[in-house]
Enzyme design. Structure first.
Site, PDB file in Angstrom:
ATOM      1  N   THR A 204       5.706  47.984  56.740  1.00 20.52           N
ATOM      2  CA  THR A 204       7.012  48.268  57.347  1.00 20.52           C
ATOM      3  C   THR A 204       7.394  47.089  58.235  1.00 20.52           C
ATOM      4  O   THR A 204       6.517  46.457  58.831  1.00 20.52           O
ATOM      5  CB  THR A 204       6.900  49.553  58.202  1.00 20.52           C
ATOM      6  OG1 THR A 204       6.773  50.653  57.319  1.00 20.52           O
ATOM      7  CG2 THR A 204       8.093  49.759  59.119  1.00 20.52           C
ATOM      8  N   ILE A 233      11.165  61.851  55.044  1.00 23.95           N
ATOM      9  CA  ILE A 233      11.741  60.862  55.958  1.00 23.95           C
ATOM     10  C   ILE A 233      10.714  60.590  57.041  1.00 23.95           C
ATOM     11  O   ILE A 233      10.139  61.523  57.602  1.00 23.95           O
ATOM     12  CB  ILE A 233      13.045  61.389  56.596  1.00 23.95           C
ATOM     13  CG1 ILE A 233      14.060  61.759  55.510  1.00 23.95           C
ATOM     14  CG2 ILE A 233      13.633  60.355  57.553  1.00 23.95           C
ATOM     15  CD1 ILE A 233      15.287  62.480  56.053  1.00 23.95           C
ATOM     16  N   GLY A 234      10.476  59.318  57.328  1.00 21.76           N
ATOM     17  CA  GLY A 234       9.514  58.955  58.373  1.00 21.76           C
ATOM     18  C   GLY A 234      10.206  58.696  59.699  1.00 21.76           C
ATOM     19  O   GLY A 234      11.359  59.083  59.919  1.00 21.76           O
ATOM     20  N   ASP A 235       9.488  58.027  60.577  1.00 15.76           N
ATOM     21  CA  ASP A 235       9.991  57.756  61.929  1.00 15.76           C
ATOM     22  C   ASP A 235      11.061  56.676  61.981  1.00 15.76           C
ATOM     23  O   ASP A 235      11.890  56.666  62.894  1.00 15.76           O
ATOM     24  CB  ASP A 235       8.824  57.287  62.808  1.00 15.76           C
ATOM     25  CG  ASP A 235       8.179  56.024  62.229  1.00 15.76           C
ATOM     26  OD1 ASP A 235       7.676  56.075  61.084  1.00 15.76           O
ATOM     27  OD2 ASP A 235       8.226  54.976  62.898  1.00 15.76           O
ATOM     28  N   THR A 254       5.592  50.969  63.974  1.00 12.16           N
ATOM     29  CA  THR A 254       5.052  51.021  62.612  1.00 12.16           C
ATOM     30  C   THR A 254       3.759  51.816  62.650  1.00 12.16           C
ATOM     31  O   THR A 254       3.075  51.868  63.667  1.00 12.16           O
ATOM     32  CB  THR A 254       4.800  49.614  62.040  1.00 12.16           C
ATOM     33  OG1 THR A 254       4.112  49.758  60.790  1.00 12.16           O
ATOM     34  CG2 THR A 254       3.968  48.743  62.960  1.00 12.16           C
ATOM     35  N   GLY A 257       4.149  57.646  60.318  1.00 17.17           N
ATOM     36  CA  GLY A 257       5.470  58.126  60.728  1.00 17.17           C
ATOM     37  C   GLY A 257       5.444  59.511  61.323  1.00 17.17           C
ATOM     38  O   GLY A 257       6.155  59.797  62.306  1.00 17.17           O
TER      39      GLY A 257
HETATM   40  N1  ASP Z   1       6.186  54.311  59.806  1.00 20.61           N
HETATM   41  C1  ASP Z   1       6.452  54.169  58.394  1.00 20.61           C
HETATM   42  C2  ASP Z   1       6.791  55.514  57.827  1.00 20.61           C
HETATM   43  O1  ASP Z   1       6.171  56.474  58.188  1.00 20.61           O
HETATM   44  C3  ASP Z   1       5.328  53.572  57.625  1.00 20.61           C
HETATM   45  C4  ASP Z   1       4.661  52.353  58.245  1.00 20.61           C
HETATM   46  O2  ASP Z   1       5.048  51.911  59.312  1.00 20.61           O
HETATM   47  O3  ASP Z   1       3.732  51.829  57.628  1.00 20.61           O
HETATM   48  O4  ASP Z   1       7.638  55.611  56.975  1.00 20.61           O
END
Ligand code: ASP
Length: 340
Positions: A204, A233-235, A254, A257
């Site tokens: 990310t 949906i992530g963060d 990152t 999430g």
């Molecule tokens: N935070 C991101 C998500 O959950 C993934 C990542 O940062 O690797 O979509």
């Protein structure tokens, strides 16, 4: 004599109180500052040298793009958009081209951007054809009455702009495809576990900046987690979780999430600074050590003084930062001093 002593006492008190107001700021303020990340995880230390060099070169080159914008007087919003765009275009990272695969073998992209000087924000989730999600997020922020568009609606919003579109498989790379196949072969696999090992989810991207006008901004973009379920949906596009900026600080996250969202992490870092007058480093330590668990996440942040903090509780985070008062670092692992 007593009167003279009283005057000296009040002058000294005045200095002391002024020192307290400025709180954590110890060094000269920077005129501009920039930090970026390319994902956190447990990146193996025996990463082949050529791969390691590719990442370091990409981080260095992208940092230079953002620095040039800020040195020339460009805005923090412009700097974070262009830095994230460049990382989206680089197949090394899990954003734009090079995004991870969903359970259905497709790509669904998320991004957000926030202007700390106005609290304006733009976010998009579940994109399938927009080449640079962060640019669409900026268009949402600047040209719509809303903040957050999802899936079909986000694609329709993209139709109303002249943003560049691609077929969904344009985002595919062989490396991410192999990772996805390996992931599927693992028994009892879940997106959560995968991110903890860091083997196929990381990458990310995000950027935070302070410009010469004293404005802060943050942007984050991702393909999400490998093998994610439909509509997950992530963060990243959730304002306050993976992306946040105000007049005090800008943060991009990152990592896992689900954990980052559970703790509304980016806004919690900003609140901690605001309410406790702690330093940027202390606020990130609080989030990483007192709220999240080891292996969960990494953050990059810039405050109004141009201080930069890039910290993680994973073993590594692709990261780079620089400001006008001689701070410059490009690093991967925790004690990565050789690149400082
Ligand atoms: N935070 C991101 C998500 O959950 C993934 C990542 O940062 O690797 O979509």
């Amino acid at each position: 004599m007593t009167r003279l002593l009283a005057v000296v006492f009040f002058i000294l008190m005045g200095f002391l109180l002024k020192g307290c107001e400025s709180g954590y700021q110890e060094q000269e303020d920077a005129e501009w500052a920039l930090a970026l990340h390319g994902g956190a995880g447990d990146i193996p230390e025996d990463l082949p040298e050529d791969v390691r060099d590719d990442y370091l070169e990409a981080l260095e080159a992208t940092l230079a793009i953002g620095e040039e914008i800020l040195i020339d007087g460009g805005s923090a919003v412009e700097a974070v958009e262009y830095v994230v765009r460049s990382l989206e275009d680089n197949p090394l990272f899990n954003a734009g081209r090079g995004s991870v695969f969903t359970r259905e073998g497709t790509h669904q992209l998320d991004a957000a951007i926030m202007d700390g000087s106005t609290l304006d924000a733009g976010a998009v989730t579940g994109l399938t054809t927009v080449k640079n999600p962060v640019t669409l997020a900026r268009l949402v922020m600047e040209t719509s009455d809303h903040i957050f568009f999802s899936g079909e609606g986000a694609e329709r919003f993209a139709d109303s702009t002249d943003i560049e579109r691609v077929e969904n498989d344009w985002f595919s790379t062989e490396r991410r495809h192999d990772q996805w196949l390996q992931f599927q072969q693992k028994e009892d696999s879940s997106t959560q576990q995968d991110n903890q090992t860091g083997q196929s989810g990381f990458g990310t991207v995000g950027a935070v900046a302070l410009d010469r006008n004293g404005h802060l901004a943050s942007a984050t973009s991702t393909g999400g987690m490998t093998n994610k379920m439909y509509g997950r949906i992530g963060d990243v596009p959730i304002i306050g979780s993976g992306t946040y900026a105000n007049s005090l600080v800008a943060i991009s996250a990152t990592g896992s999430g689900e954990e980052i969202m559970r703790h509304v992490s980016a806004r919690t870092i900003a609140s901690y600074m605001e309410f406790t007058e702690s330093s940027l480093d202390e606020a990130l330590d609080f989030m990483l050590d007192e709220r999240l668990e080891a292996g969960d996440a990494g953050f990059i942040a810039v405050d109004i003084h141009g201080n930069i903090s890039m910290k993680m509780n994973t073993e590594s985070m692709f990261r780079a930062g620089g400001n006008s008062v001689e701070f410059r670092q490009v690093a991967i692992w925790e004690d990565d001093e050789e690149n400082e």
